[in-house]
Design an enzyme around this catalytic site. Sequence first.
Site, PDB file in Angstrom:
ATOM      1  CB  SER A  15      53.447   0.461  28.553  1.00  0.00           C
ATOM      2  OG  SER A  15      52.154   0.044  29.251  1.00  0.00           O
ATOM      3  CG  ASP A  17      56.425  -8.622  26.947  1.00  0.00           C
ATOM      4  OD1 ASP A  17      56.781  -8.460  28.041  1.00  0.00           O
ATOM      5  OD2 ASP A  17      55.429  -9.199  26.698  1.00  0.00           O
ATOM      6  CG  ASN A 125      55.931  -7.213  13.464  1.00  0.00           C
ATOM      7  OD1 ASN A 125      56.709  -6.666  12.465  1.00  0.00           O
ATOM      8  ND2 ASN A 125      56.436  -7.883  14.362  1.00  0.00           N
ATOM      9  CG  HIS A 180      60.864  -7.283  10.595  1.00  0.00           C
ATOM     10  ND1 HIS A 180      61.644  -7.941  10.972  1.00  0.00           N
ATOM     11  CD2 HIS A 180      59.736  -7.207  11.397  1.00  0.00           C
ATOM     12  CE1 HIS A 180      61.660  -8.385  12.152  1.00  0.00           C
ATOM     13  NE2 HIS A 180      60.371  -7.987  12.670  1.00  0.00           N
TER      14      HIS A 180
HETATM   15  N1  LIG Z   1      59.529  -4.780  14.324  1.00  0.00           N
HETATM   16  C1  LIG Z   1      60.164  -5.625  14.911  1.00  0.00           C
HETATM   17  O1  LIG Z   1      61.230  -6.055  14.661  1.00  0.00           O
HETATM   18  C2  LIG Z   1      59.442  -6.138  16.174  1.00  0.00           C
HETATM   19  C3  LIG Z   1      58.144  -5.973  16.201  1.00  0.00           C
HETATM   20  N2  LIG Z   1      57.502  -6.475  17.553  1.00  0.00           N
HETATM   21  C4  LIG Z   1      55.955  -6.045  17.628  1.00  0.00           C
HETATM   22  O2  LIG Z   1      55.775  -5.021  18.403  1.00  0.00           O
HETATM   23  C5  LIG Z   1      54.235  -5.160  18.593  1.00  0.00           C
HETATM   24  C6  LIG Z   1      54.305  -4.970  20.372  1.00  0.00           C
HETATM   25  O3  LIG Z   1      54.787  -6.209  20.932  1.00  0.00           O
HETATM   26  P1  LIG Z   1      54.844  -6.333  22.669  1.00  0.00           P
HETATM   27  O4  LIG Z   1      54.997  -5.287  23.115  1.00  0.00           O
HETATM   28  O5  LIG Z   1      55.280  -7.864  22.926  1.00  0.00           O
HETATM   29  O6  LIG Z   1      53.031  -6.690  22.908  1.00  0.00           O
HETATM   30  P2  LIG Z   1      52.340  -6.470  24.068  1.00  0.00           P
HETATM   31  O7  LIG Z   1      51.007  -7.204  23.978  1.00  0.00           O
HETATM   32  O8  LIG Z   1      53.081  -6.790  25.299  1.00  0.00           O
HETATM   33  O9  LIG Z   1      52.136  -4.774  24.092  1.00  0.00           O
HETATM   34  C7  LIG Z   1      51.105  -3.991  23.207  1.00  0.00           C
HETATM   35  C8  LIG Z   1      50.608  -3.009  23.956  1.00  0.00           C
HETATM   36  O10 LIG Z   1      50.213  -1.972  23.155  1.00  0.00           O
HETATM   37  C9  LIG Z   1      49.003  -1.570  23.937  1.00  0.00           C
HETATM   38  N3  LIG Z   1      48.123  -0.799  22.926  1.00  0.00           N
HETATM   39  C10 LIG Z   1      46.938  -1.232  22.365  1.00  0.00           C
HETATM   40  N4  LIG Z   1      46.090  -0.418  21.709  1.00  0.00           N
HETATM   41  C11 LIG Z   1      46.986   0.952  21.905  1.00  0.00           C
HETATM   42  C12 LIG Z   1      46.842   2.384  21.645  1.00  0.00           C
HETATM   43  N5  LIG Z   1      45.666   2.545  21.155  1.00  0.00           N
HETATM   44  N6  LIG Z   1      47.702   3.207  22.392  1.00  0.00           N
HETATM   45  C13 LIG Z   1      48.721   2.852  22.857  1.00  0.00           C
HETATM   46  N7  LIG Z   1      48.894   1.438  23.377  1.00  0.00           N
HETATM   47  C14 LIG Z   1      48.136   0.607  22.718  1.00  0.00           C
HETATM   48  C15 LIG Z   1      48.366  -2.653  24.550  1.00  0.00           C
HETATM   49  O11 LIG Z   1      47.575  -2.178  25.537  1.00  0.00           O
HETATM   50  C16 LIG Z   1      49.543  -3.601  24.979  1.00  0.00           C
HETATM   51  O12 LIG Z   1      49.967  -3.184  26.310  1.00  0.00           O
HETATM   52  C17 LIG Z   1      53.712  -6.415  18.263  1.00  0.00           C
HETATM   53  O13 LIG Z   1      52.926  -6.101  16.977  1.00  0.00           O
HETATM   54  C18 LIG Z   1      54.762  -7.166  17.804  1.00  0.00           C
HETATM   55  O14 LIG Z   1      54.832  -8.002  16.828  1.00  0.00           O
HETATM   56  C19 LIG Z   1      58.029  -7.140  18.397  1.00  0.00           C
HETATM   57  C20 LIG Z   1      59.136  -7.166  18.367  1.00  0.00           C
HETATM   58  C21 LIG Z   1      60.084  -6.879  17.140  1.00  0.00           C
HETATM   59  C1  LIG Z   2      58.655 -10.315  16.607  1.00  0.00           C
HETATM   60  C2  LIG Z   2      59.484  -9.692  15.486  1.00  0.00           C
HETATM   61  O1  LIG Z   2      58.892  -9.252  14.544  1.00  0.00           O
HETATM   62  C3  LIG Z   2      60.897  -9.991  15.581  1.00  0.00           C
HETATM   63  O2  LIG Z   2      61.552 -10.247  16.780  1.00  0.00           O
HETATM   64  O3  LIG Z   2      61.681 -10.002  14.695  1.00  0.00           O
END
Ligand SMILES: NC(=O)C1=CN([C@@H]2O[C@H](COP(=O)(O)OP(=O)(O)OC[C@H]3O[C@@H](n4cnc5c(N)ncnc54)[C@H](O)[C@@H]3O)[C@@H](O)[C@H]2O)C=CC1
Ligand SMILES: CC(=O)C(=O)O
Length: 327
Positions: A15, A17, A125, A180
């Site tokens: 939960s 960003d 990621n 990606h």
């Molecule tokens: N594929 C894509 O195009 C994109 C991928 N991402 C990736 O998404 C991921 C999340 O990014 P954000 O939300 O910005 O990070 P964030 O740090 O704001 O949120 C991640 C959340 O995951 C929670 N978490 C950790 N272990 C967990 C579990 N076992 N069960 C449920 N929740 C758990 C954390 O407590 C944290 O609140 C990152 O790996 C980021 O690189 C971000 C943007 C684009």
């Molecule tokens: C963080 C990431 O993987 C993206 O914005 O493309």
Amino acid sequence: MAEQRLKTSIAILGSGDVGATLAYTLLQNPICSEVILVDPKRELLEAQVRDLGDATYGGRAATKIRAGTHQEAGQADIVVITAGAKQKPDESRLSLLRRNLQILSSIFTSMSPISPHAILLLVANPVDILTYFARKLSGLPESQVLGTGTSLDSARLRGILAQKAQVSPSSIDAYVLGEHGESQFVAWSNASIGSTPLRLALSQHLTDEFKTDIETHTRGAAGAIIAAKGCTAYGIGNVAASICKYILFDSRTVRPLSFYQTSLGCCLSMPAVIGRKGILRAMPIQLDGDEQKLLEVCAEGLRAVIEGAEKELKADDELRHALEKHA
Ligand SMILES: NC(=O)C1=CN([C@@H]2O[C@H](COP(=O)(O)OP(=O)(O)OC[C@H]3O[C@@H](n4cnc5c(N)ncnc54)[C@H](O)[C@@H]3O)[C@@H](O)[C@H]2O)C=CC1
Ligand SMILES: CC(=O)C(=O)O
């Protein structure tokens, strides 16, 4: 369709960003009856659910939001995995692998037994590598495990080309394929505006320099945003919500998504038809010789990362047992 909406649930793991932005997008554009948010950070989770709930009191409230457990998430129609560490400025997506693989493994342990009908959508990621391991850890059929892959990069590409051509982004058909990440490439040979090949529609612009500039921009877009604000969230929130809609509405939309490529031995993005059962089939694409080479280099790089991770996993008893469970 109304009946379908009454019964469907989407669980979002994480939960932070991205998870909260996806939840907000799903509340604003209702496609399911319930969104379940899951996060071990209890205070953050409850605050997000209250804040998101406040956005549902405006009258439409077709979708409810609530906090849930991993067990409940495992029974949802779609399980979106955003749980995991995110890149710091100048960090690569691949550098997150070790931490996020541990989290992925613990998620499947906590969700077990997962519904055999669940569709898993990986967002965290490095998304292609995690999609590969999620197939193994979940025990679900390959078609039910997919990653957002280069959908977001392709949306960014459409945005830039639309500006250049002065047309709506929805009129641009152009894909970023492969990883990606750093080894992604643009399938220029297949790009079109409406039914007009890009080489005709943008004939004055389409130089090698122009292509390189666009590729550099697309590849670096996330890094630039993360450097300025610490995360990317709106783009991926929108992309992931759209994919959820294609699944629940069985829309059979074609998108570049990360899924297992038998001939390449890894998960990476290629065009696929997506519907209620996940990846319904790959949509063939004819790449030119250079693009085909880029695809092979990309797959080779991803396979090397997978092999390295598998070696490390052998030394990690918990992860090894989790992977062996469905081998
Ligand atoms: N594929 C894509 O195009 C994109 C991928 N991402 C990736 O998404 C991921 C999340 O990014 P954000 O939300 O910005 O990070 P964030 O740090 O704001 O949120 C991640 C959340 O995951 C929670 N978490 C950790 N272990 C967990 C579990 N076992 N069960 C449920 N929740 C758990 C954390 O407590 C944290 O609140 C990152 O790996 C980021 O690189 C971000 C943007 C684009
Ligand atoms: C963080 C990431 O993987 C993206 O914005 O493309």
